[in-house]
Structures are given as structure tokens and as C-alpha cells.
Design a protein around this motif. Structure first.
Motif, PDB file in Angstrom:
ATOM      1  N   UNK A 213       0.832  -1.203   0.000  1.00 19.17           N
ATOM      2  CA  UNK A 213       0.000   0.000   0.000  1.00 19.17           C
ATOM      3  C   UNK A 213       0.866   1.252   0.000  1.00 19.17           C
ATOM      4  N   UNK A 214       0.673   2.122  -0.989  1.00 16.95           N
ATOM      5  CA  UNK A 214       1.509   3.321  -1.091  1.00 16.95           C
ATOM      6  C   UNK A 214       1.144   4.363  -0.044  1.00 16.95           C
ATOM      7  N   UNK A 215       2.164   5.096   0.386  1.00 15.59           N
ATOM      8  CA  UNK A 215       1.930   6.254   1.235  1.00 15.59           C
ATOM      9  C   UNK A 215       1.608   5.957   2.680  1.00 15.59           C
ATOM     10  N   UNK A 216       1.831   4.706   3.131  1.00 18.61           N
ATOM     11  CA  UNK A 216       1.476   4.388   4.515  1.00 18.61           C
ATOM     12  C   UNK A 216       2.660   3.763   5.247  1.00 18.61           C
ATOM     13  N   UNK A 217       2.694   3.976   6.561  1.00 16.69           N
ATOM     14  CA  UNK A 217       3.749   3.470   7.424  1.00 16.69           C
ATOM     15  C   UNK A 217       3.226   2.282   8.230  1.00 16.69           C
ATOM     16  N   UNK A 218       4.075   1.708   9.051  1.00 19.99           N
ATOM     17  CA  UNK A 218       3.734   0.506   9.818  1.00 19.99           C
ATOM     18  C   UNK A 218       2.574   0.772  10.774  1.00 19.99           C
ATOM     19  N   UNK A 219       1.530  -0.056  10.688  1.00 21.08           N
ATOM     20  CA  UNK A 219       0.389   0.082  11.569  1.00 21.08           C
ATOM     21  C   UNK A 219      -0.491   1.276  11.283  1.00 21.08           C
ATOM     22  N   UNK A 220      -0.441   1.774  10.041  1.00 22.65           N
ATOM     23  CA  UNK A 220      -1.155   3.008   9.727  1.00 22.65           C
ATOM     24  C   UNK A 220      -2.642   2.909  10.023  1.00 22.65           C
TER      25      UNK A 220
END
Length: 250
Positions: A213-220
Motif C-alpha cells: 500500500x503506497x503512502x502508509x507506514x507501519x500500523x497506519x
């Protein structure tokens, strides 16, 4: 389990996240209720012991023992032992992958599906993404990842003799494992090791679905539960679990 269901149901055996050092069954209950409601399944969650007080192999052995207990008690739990998914998020995803390896190597129980959400798989921390997302980065930066592996493995972390049950990326043979679903954000430490693991599963003949998934960090999704990307990801996750546990309805 769903309140209105009395017959045997498939089971999602869930392993919570927390970098091997934090997390609890209770903290995951709201998320697991979503699976019960939307998948029509039983969820069994294992309260494995945490590092550093309980280093490897205790956490993964706890998870494997819990899986065996669930299957051995399928009748009293009113679940269908032929429809078992094992999965979790982050450290829980890594422990789920390790549990699947243990079940394969020790002759059971039979697992029908691996649900691996941004799993923690590789103690070596040598990929580009493991180096990129450091410092004041949201979710789970490199420094926290090094801390988690150090707690689990001690001085062996990153060395030559780490067990694949602790760090599934270490295994040389991924054949004979259950079908897998893997998703990961493109802005997180685990991105590259998760993509590589998915590729290796496919190369070993394991049916594997991968989403980045683009544009997201861990646990978003925990920080932004109503974001469009979260809704999309949760729809994909729930759909994958439904297809795995209710194949005749797919």
C-alpha cells in the motif's frame, strides 16, 4: 464466536503484534470482533510469553502449543479443525509464519491459510527499507526493530545461527506451506523483507497474494481507521479470510 451460531465454524488462530516485547490479547479484541462479525468464524487468540523475559524459542513454541491445543479441543470449542487460518500483524505475523513452519516440519496440525500483515520476518535488518525508515519515523522505526530482535535473540541477532522459527526469512525451504496473504506499507521497515518472502513463497509453489500500500507506514490503519486506504486494505483482508475459511462460498 458469533453469538447466533451454534454449529462448528472455521477458526482464525490469531497472534498479536508488538515487536516481540509488548502487546496483549485484550488489546486486539476490537479488531478480532470485526473478523468474527464479517467472516463468520471463531477467533482464538494466544497469550504468548514476551521477550526479553522469555526469549526465543518460547514465543513461537507458545504459539505452536496453542495451535495444537485449539485443534485437539476442536469438538469442545465447536470449530471445524479442517478450516484453520493462522495469522497476525507485525511480530504476530512473523510468529504466525514461524508457527506454520513448525506445523509443516513437525507433521501438523494442518493449517489452511497464513494471514501475514506486515510481518516481522528477518532479524538481519540489511534491506534498503530496514535502513531507510529510522529515527523519528512513525509506526515502527529501525531502532525499535533492532530492539525487538535483540530482546528475542540476544547476542545471536543478526548472526549466522538464527533459527528460521524465530526469523522465517532465514528458512531455505518454503515449499509445502499453506496459501498466504501478505500486505505491507511502502513506507516501513518491513517492506522489502515482506516482498521478498512473498516472492520466495510463490517460487516455492505456495499460492500467495501480496499487497503493497503506497503512502502508509507501519500500523497506519490503527492511527487512521477511517482513511480510504484503510477501508480498502481491511476490505481486502476480510475478503481473503472469507475466501480461505469459506471456499465453497467464494
Amino acid at each position: 464466536r458469533p453469538a447466533d451460531q451454534t454449529g462448528p465454524l472455521p477458526c482464525f488462530y490469531h497472534i498479536h503484534g508488538g515487536g516481540m516485547i509488548i502487546g496483549s490479547v485484550e488489546g486486539e479484541e476490537p479488531q478480532m470482533a470485526v473478523f468474527v462479525e464479517n467472516v463468520n468464524c471463531v477467533v482464538a487468540s494466544v497469550d504468548y510469553r514476551l521477550a526479553p523475559e522469555h526469549p526465543h524459542p518460547t514465543p513461537v513454541e507458545d504459539c505452536y502449543a496453542g495451535l495444537r491445543w485449539v485443534v485437539d479441543n476442536a469438538d469442545s470449542l465447536n470449530i471445524d479443525p479442517t478450516r484453520i487460518a493462522v495469522g497476525g500483524e507485525s511480530a504476530g505475523g512473523g510468529l504466525a509464519a514461524g508457527t506454520a513452519l513448525m506445523a509443516r516440519d513437525q507433521g501438523g496440525p494442518t493449517i489452511g491459510f497464513q494471514y501475514l500483515i506486515y510481518p516481522m520476518l528477518d532479524d538481519r535488518n540489511q534491506t534498503p527499507s530496514s535502513r531507510e525508515f529510522a529515527g523519528r519515523w512513525p509506526g515502527w522505526p529501525r531502532e525499535m526493530n533492532l530492539l525487538g530482535w535483540q530482546a528475542l535473540l540476544g547476542d545471536q541477532a543478526g548472526g549466522a545461527d538464527v533459527s528460521p522459527y524465530a526469523a522465517p526469512a532465514r528458512t531455505s525451504d518454503l515449499s509445502g506451506l499453506p496459501p498466504a496473504y501478505i500486505d505491507v506499507g511502502n513506507l516501513e521497515v518491513f517492506r522489502d523483507e515482506d516482498i521478498e518472502y512473498a516472492n520466495r513463497l510463490m517460487q516455492a509453489g505456495v499460492p500467495t497474494e501480496l499487497h503493497v500500500y503506497p503512502g502508509v507506514f507501519h500500523g497506519w490503519e490503527l492511527f487512521s481507521p477511517e482513511a480510504p486506504v484503510t477501508m480498502r486494505a481491511m476490505g481486502m483482508r476480510l475478503g481473503a479470510m472469507r475466501r480461505a475459511l469459506w471456499p465453497d462460498n467464494s
